[in-house]
Each structure stands twice: as structure tokens, then as C-alpha cells.
Design an enzyme around this catalytic site. Structure first.
Site, PDB file in Angstrom:
ATOM      1  N   LYS A 110      -2.510  -1.998  -3.111  1.00 57.21           N
ATOM      2  CA  LYS A 110      -3.557  -1.147  -2.514  1.00 57.21           C
ATOM      3  C   LYS A 110      -3.170   0.314  -2.704  1.00 57.21           C
ATOM      4  O   LYS A 110      -2.465   0.902  -1.881  1.00 57.21           O
ATOM      5  CB  LYS A 110      -3.729  -1.486  -1.028  1.00 57.21           C
ATOM      6  CG  LYS A 110      -4.737  -0.587  -0.319  1.00 57.21           C
ATOM      7  CD  LYS A 110      -5.198  -1.165   1.001  1.00 57.21           C
ATOM      8  CE  LYS A 110      -6.093  -0.179   1.737  1.00 57.21           C
ATOM      9  NZ  LYS A 110      -6.744  -0.737   2.909  1.00 57.21           N
ATOM     10  N   GLU A 142       0.814  -1.223   0.000  1.00 56.89           N
ATOM     11  CA  GLU A 142       0.000   0.000   0.000  1.00 56.89           C
ATOM     12  C   GLU A 142       0.846   1.270   0.000  1.00 56.89           C
ATOM     13  O   GLU A 142       1.215   1.783   1.066  1.00 56.89           O
ATOM     14  CB  GLU A 142      -0.948   0.015   1.218  1.00 56.89           C
ATOM     15  CG  GLU A 142      -1.819   1.274   1.263  1.00 56.89           C
ATOM     16  CD  GLU A 142      -2.807   1.312   2.427  1.00 56.89           C
ATOM     17  OE1 GLU A 142      -2.780   0.417   3.280  1.00 56.89           O
ATOM     18  OE2 GLU A 142      -3.606   2.258   2.476  1.00 56.89           O
TER      19      GLU A 142
END
Ligand code: 13P
Length: 336
Positions: free
Chosen positions: A218, A176
Site C-alpha cells: 500500500k 504501507e
């Protein structure tokens, strides 16, 4: 490696996405403050258990749940580990393993995510507690003269070390790198910074031997800064996000699960839906929302046992709307 690839595919199965319920102690306190509920261990358990016991949502729309360390060790009111409650609904328990974004030395407007020391040992423990995947969030801030190359490189390096350690220990890493929405920047600047960040992140992942078929990415969407007066349409956000990712995200990556990053619930659903309406993409596009899956449910719950049913139905509705968005089948009419 194939087990990792199977888990990664399961996380982004069409019609399903991830519930980010891994708010750190500080963040969940902020959320609870907004409904005037004290952030005690019991209240945190009760709230999260309410979400995980939402049978329809968990069985049909939620492929995995990201937990905070405390929650992975907690039991339901009936004494069942919460990870087991999640697994019994057919969803995968996951764990946030970074220890937070701290000021980067000599660059105090920028952040570096910590948590690598002792991570191998923690991953072994998390695996034994039932975690199938993990999350590490890097934070990239846009201002006139940042992000610096130093910040992007240092965060990408840490993400790659984390991802390799996860795979070595049988856990799928959610990678992420969040380019924050906060700021006065244009959507074009978000495009440019996100593209550069993802490019460096994938170079590092490859350099560290990470199997790209066994990760989930992500990222943020390509979107206007929150402090600009510009507000691009959902169609523009979708087109720019896809065009950016086609430039830098390798096709081996099975799925991209977006964060909501401060978008409203409806915006996050609509933007994801628009991308999937474009369709014909090399990766599955889904969600890993925190606020955009929980905001209304949290309000509906407000810390009261008697509200659990309505809060659970509220969460079920949002999960269903986002499930439809992963298929490009959401319509605003369905929100009524
Ligand atoms: P939001 O969807 O609220 O941005 O949270 C997702 C998340 O897990 C951030 O790390």
C-alpha cells in the site's frame, strides 16, 4: 502459505479494492468535527455500519475493509458483529494493528511506527475475531535534509517484523510505507524517496522470510508535494508511479493498493485509472482509499439517520468509479 496467497489475490481481484475505514480515535474525531458531529462510540458505529450495509458497493466493488480495533468488536444496530456484516457481503474484514507513528528519538521531524510489542498475541485474537488481513502504516516525511537513512531503515525493519508475524499467524499483511505528499518537494524528489524507501522495505521483507505472494503493498503515488505550485498531469503521475514501481517492486507481489493521502476523490480515481489504462503490468493496481472513498459520503451523512440512504448511494458511486479505475475504464463523464 497458499491460503495467504489466495486471500492476497482476493484483496486485489480486478474491479475490486479496499475501503480504509480504520481511522484512529483521533483521526475519526477530526473527520466528525468537519461535519459538526460528536465522535461518540455510537456515532462511529452508525457511520461505519452505514458504509458496510451499502449492499451494491460491498458486494461488487469492495474486496476488503480495514477496521480499527473498536469496530472489529462492535455490533450492528441489529446485534450482528460488524465483521460478520462485511463477511456476509463477500468482502474481507481486516484490522489496523500498528499503534501509530511517534516522533523518532533525536529526529523529531521524523516518525517511527510503534506496535510490535505483544503483536503476536493480538494477531491471534484478531484472527479469532475474523480478521483476514492487517495493516501497518509507516510514515516517511520529505524535507530538504530528510528522510534520513535511519528513519527509512527503522520503519522498514518494523514493517518486515510486522509482516512476518502476520503471515506466521495466517493473516495477510498490507505493507504501507507512506511517503507523505505534504511539503514543497518536486515530483522527482517523491520518485527518488519512494524508490529508496521501497527498495529498503523489500530487502527487509525478504530478509525476514516474508512470502511476497502473500502480501499487498500500500504505497503513495509519485506526485508533487502539496505546497509546490507544480501540478503534474494525471498521465505524468501514472507514468512516473509505474516506472518507479517497475524498478523496485518484485513481480511476486500480487497487488498494489494505493492510499489516497490527501488527493481529492476525483484525482485519486483519475490517477489510478490512468495507470490501469497503461496496462500490461506485473501486479494488479487497485485502491485502499480512506478519504477518497469517504469524503462525499461523510458530508452526505452528516450524522443523521435520515441521510443514511443518500450517504450510502454516495459511497456506492465512489466505489463504482474506483472499481472502473482498477480496470482502466473510468471516464470523467461518468461523474455527472
Ligand atoms: P487515505 O486514503 O485517506 O490516505 O487513507 C488510507 C489509509 O489507510 C492511510 O493509512
Amino acid at each position: 502459505m497458499s491460503n495467504l496467497e489466495d486471500i492476497a489475490k482476493q484483496m486485489v481481484a480486478p474491479g475490486k479494492g479496499i475501503l480504509a475505514a480504520d481511522e484512529s480515535s483521533g483521526t475519526i474525531k477530526k473527520r466528525f468535527d468537519s461535519i459538526s458531529v460528536e465522535s461518540t462510540e455510537e456515532n462511529r458505529r452508525n457511520y461505519r455500519e452505514m458504509l458496510f450495509q451499502s449492499k451494491n458497493a460491498m458486494e461488487n466493488y469492495i474486496s476488503g475493509v480495514i477496521l480499527f480495533d473498536e469496530t472489529l468488536r462492535q455490533e450492528s444496530k441489529n446485534g450482528q458483529p460488524l465483521a460478520e456484516v462485511i463477511a456476509n457481503s463477500g468482502s474481507l474484514p481486516g484490522i489496523k494493528v500498528d499503534t501509530g507513528a511517534k516522533d523518532l528519538a533525536f529526529n523529531s521531524n521524523e516518525k517511527i511506527t510503534e506496535g510490535l510489542d505483544g503483536l503476536r498475541e493480538r494477531l491471534i485474537e484478531y484472527f479469532n475475531l475474523g480478521a483476514k488481513f492487517a495493516k501497518w502504516r509507516a510514515v516517511i516525511t520529505i524535507e530538504d535534509s530528510i528522510p534520513s537513512d535511519l528513519c527509512i531503515n527503522a520503519n522498514a525493519h518494523a514493517l518486515a517484523r510486522y509482516a512476518a508475524l502476520c503471515q506466521e499467524n495466517g493473516i495477510v499483511p498490507i505493507v504501507e510505507p507512506e511517503v507523505l505528499m505534504d511539503g514543497e518537494h518536486t515530483i522527482e524528489r517523491c520518485y527518488e524517496v519512494t524508490k529508496k524507501t521501497l527498495d529498503v522495505v523489500f530487502n527487509e521483507l525478504i530478509a525476514h522470510g516474508v512470502n511476497l505472494k502473500g502480501i499487498c503493498l500500500k504505497p503513495n503515488m509519485i506526485i508533487d508535494g502539496t505546497l509546490t505550485s507544480e501540478k503534474s498531469s494525471s498521465k505524468t503521475i501514472a507514468e512516473k508511479t509505474i516506472s518507479c514501481f517497475k524498478e523496485v517492486v518484485p513481480e511476486d507481489v500480487p497487488g498494489i493498493v494505493f492510499l489516497s493521502g490527501g488527493q481529492t476523490e476525483i484525482e485519486a480515481t483519475e490517477n489510478l485509472d490512468q495507470m490501469n489504462k497503461i496496462g500490461n503490468l506485473p501486479w494488479n493496481l487497485s485502491f485502499s482509499y480512506g478519504r477518497a472513498l469517504q469524503a462525499s459520503a461523510l458530508q452526505a451523512w452528516s450524522g443523521k439517520v435520515e441521510n443514511e440512504e443518500i450517504a450510502s448511494a454516495t459511497f456506492d458511486h465512489r466505489a463504482k468509479m474506483n472499481s472502473l479505475a482498477t480496470l482502466g475504464k473510468w471516464e470523467s463523464e461518468l461523474e455527472k
